[in-house]
Scaffold this active site. Structure first.
Site, mmCIF file in Angstrom:
data_model
loop_
_atom_site.group_PDB
_atom_site.id
_atom_site.type_symbol
_atom_site.label_atom_id
_atom_site.label_comp_id
_atom_site.label_asym_id
_atom_site.label_seq_id
_atom_site.Cartn_x
_atom_site.Cartn_y
_atom_site.Cartn_z
ATOM 1 N N LYS A 1 -25.825 -4.608 46.411
ATOM 2 C CA LYS A 1 -27.259 -4.510 46.155
ATOM 3 C C LYS A 1 -28.070 -5.382 47.102
ATOM 4 O O LYS A 1 -27.544 -6.269 47.781
ATOM 5 C CB LYS A 1 -27.559 -4.842 44.688
ATOM 6 C CG LYS A 1 -27.101 -3.718 43.758
ATOM 7 C CD LYS A 1 -27.637 -3.821 42.360
ATOM 8 C CE LYS A 1 -27.277 -2.565 41.568
ATOM 9 N NZ LYS A 1 -27.727 -2.631 40.170
ATOM 10 N N ARG B 1 -18.811 -2.956 37.667
ATOM 11 C CA ARG B 1 -19.027 -1.674 38.362
ATOM 12 C C ARG B 1 -19.185 -1.950 39.858
ATOM 13 O O ARG B 1 -20.112 -2.637 40.269
ATOM 14 C CB ARG B 1 -20.278 -1.004 37.783
ATOM 15 C CG ARG B 1 -20.608 0.361 38.330
ATOM 16 C CD ARG B 1 -21.841 0.911 37.611
ATOM 17 N NE ARG B 1 -22.222 2.218 38.131
ATOM 18 C CZ ARG B 1 -23.030 2.403 39.164
ATOM 19 N NH1 ARG B 1 -23.564 1.351 39.782
ATOM 20 N NH2 ARG B 1 -23.326 3.631 39.572
#
Length: 370
Positions: free
Chosen positions: A305, A340
């Site tokens: 991210k 995840r």
């Protein structure tokens, strides 16, 4: 005037014997906590902080302001809850240790994969197989990009992307989660062989989604995102991001239960990167142990991210492996059950080494014979 309580683990322990037994296992997993703080917030502001250990918990709760004792007992039980495994088809996903969920994006505009698994399903199948062989406990399939600025997808297109991926993962015997916020996509994916729904809107986007999940009796991940319409990143105005996200997730958990979803099938996700600044993301990650007080298993997704790029000279998404693994390990240290990630093999290797260290810590080296 309203008061709310938060039981925050503030001191982790290598093992219970390191604290003469005065420690608890967070969520009955591999992480122990010795010191805690009972934080009282009134009208959005912190007005009290009461430190305690497991041995002094009862007397600390008795001194709390009137009306907060029941909240304290509920959160204290939540911090220690032993979660039953997730049954996903023929696969049983244990929640007493960290499990890795591998990401399979079948979108044309994924920030990380760039559509290669959508255009070439044979590559998507090979990638899913490689993740499973590397140790992924489940595959999380997404047919809509939820990065900031991404355009919404018509549900028919999303179904056309997701269902073929579900089918080839089913043929491998994989445990399958589908990342969607649309009831029609949920139903089609479950019909195709998916086992769990991962909804970034926490069942708010589609008014029929809670009904679908309740009727199918499948596990569901409820993720925090401040936006309520198409833009999940909008409306990010927090008094205190940690406590606000905690309260929001508690409300969504309760709404899901009221909709007929069994509480033992609910997983919560604080939504790293969704409508949060770098500082707010870091605050949430450092406060992850608190979220066990909600009494549900936790999912954590920070792989590749933008926050990693922001702390590493704006590294591109495909150059964020080191930061992704560092954040995954931080989540493991906080007792998070489902991690995840894009890079499964590297994360599983890190998890296995982490697990070895945790197991070794249970042997008090100071008492070993010469």
């Amino acid at each position: 005037m309203s008061e709310r309580l938060y039981l925050v683990p503030i001191g982790l322990a290598a093992s219970p014997q390191a604290e003469d037994g005065d420690a608890v296992r967070l969520a009955s997993g591999l992480v122990f906590a010795h010191r805690f703080a009972a934080i009282v917030r009134r009208d959005g502001r912190v007005v009290g902080r009461h430190p305690f250990t497991p041995r002094t918990a009862a007397e600390t709760f008795a001194r709390l302001p009137s009306g907060l004792g029941d909240d304290a007992e509920e959160q204290w039980a939540g911090l220690r809850t032993a979660h039953p495994p997730l049954q996903m088809g023929d696969r049983t996903i244990r929640l007493d240790q960290p499990q890795v969920a591998g990401i399979l994006n079948v979108t044309p505009d994924s920030f990380s994969d760039g559509g290669k698994f959508l255009d070439r399903p044979e590559d998507g199948a090979a990638h899913a197989a490689a993740m499973l062989e590397a140790g992924a406990a489940l595959v999380d399939i997404g047919g809509e990009s939820t990065r900031p600025g991404a355009r919404a997808v018509w549900e028919g297109d999303e179904i056309a992307r997701v269902v073929p991926a579900v089918e080839y993962c089913r043929q491998m015997g994989a445990a399958i989660s589908v990342d969607t916020r649309r009831a029609a996509v949920m139903a089609a994916a479950l019909d195709g062989g998916a086992h769990m729904i991962n909804d970034v809107s926490a069942l708010r986007h589609d008014p029929q989604s809670a009904e679908v999940v309740a009727a199918r009796g499948c596990p569901v991940v409820l993720m925090h995102a401040p936006g309520s319409a198409e833009d999940l990143h909008a409306g990010c105005d927090y008094d205190n991001v940690v406590f606000d996200v905690f309260d929001w997730l508690a409300a969504r958990r309760d709404a899901a239960v009221a909709s007929g979803i069994a509480r033992e099938r609910i997983v919560l996700d604080p939504g790293i990167g969704f409508g949060k600044t770098l500082v707010e993301n870091l605050a949430l990650i450092n406060a992850l142990p608190l979220f066990h007080a909600l009494g549900q298993p936790l999912m954590f997704g920070a792989s590749r991210k933008r926050m990693i790029g922001a702390m590493s000279n704006e590294a591109a998404a495909h150059d964020r492996l080191g930061g992704s693994v560092a954040l995954a390990l931080q989540a493991m240290d906080a007792g998070v059950q489902l991690i995840r990630v894009h890079d499964v093999a590297e994360t599983v290797q890190a998890r296995n080494v982490w697990r070895g260290l945790r197991d070794a810590a249970l042997t008090d080296f100071s008492n070993l014979p010469d």
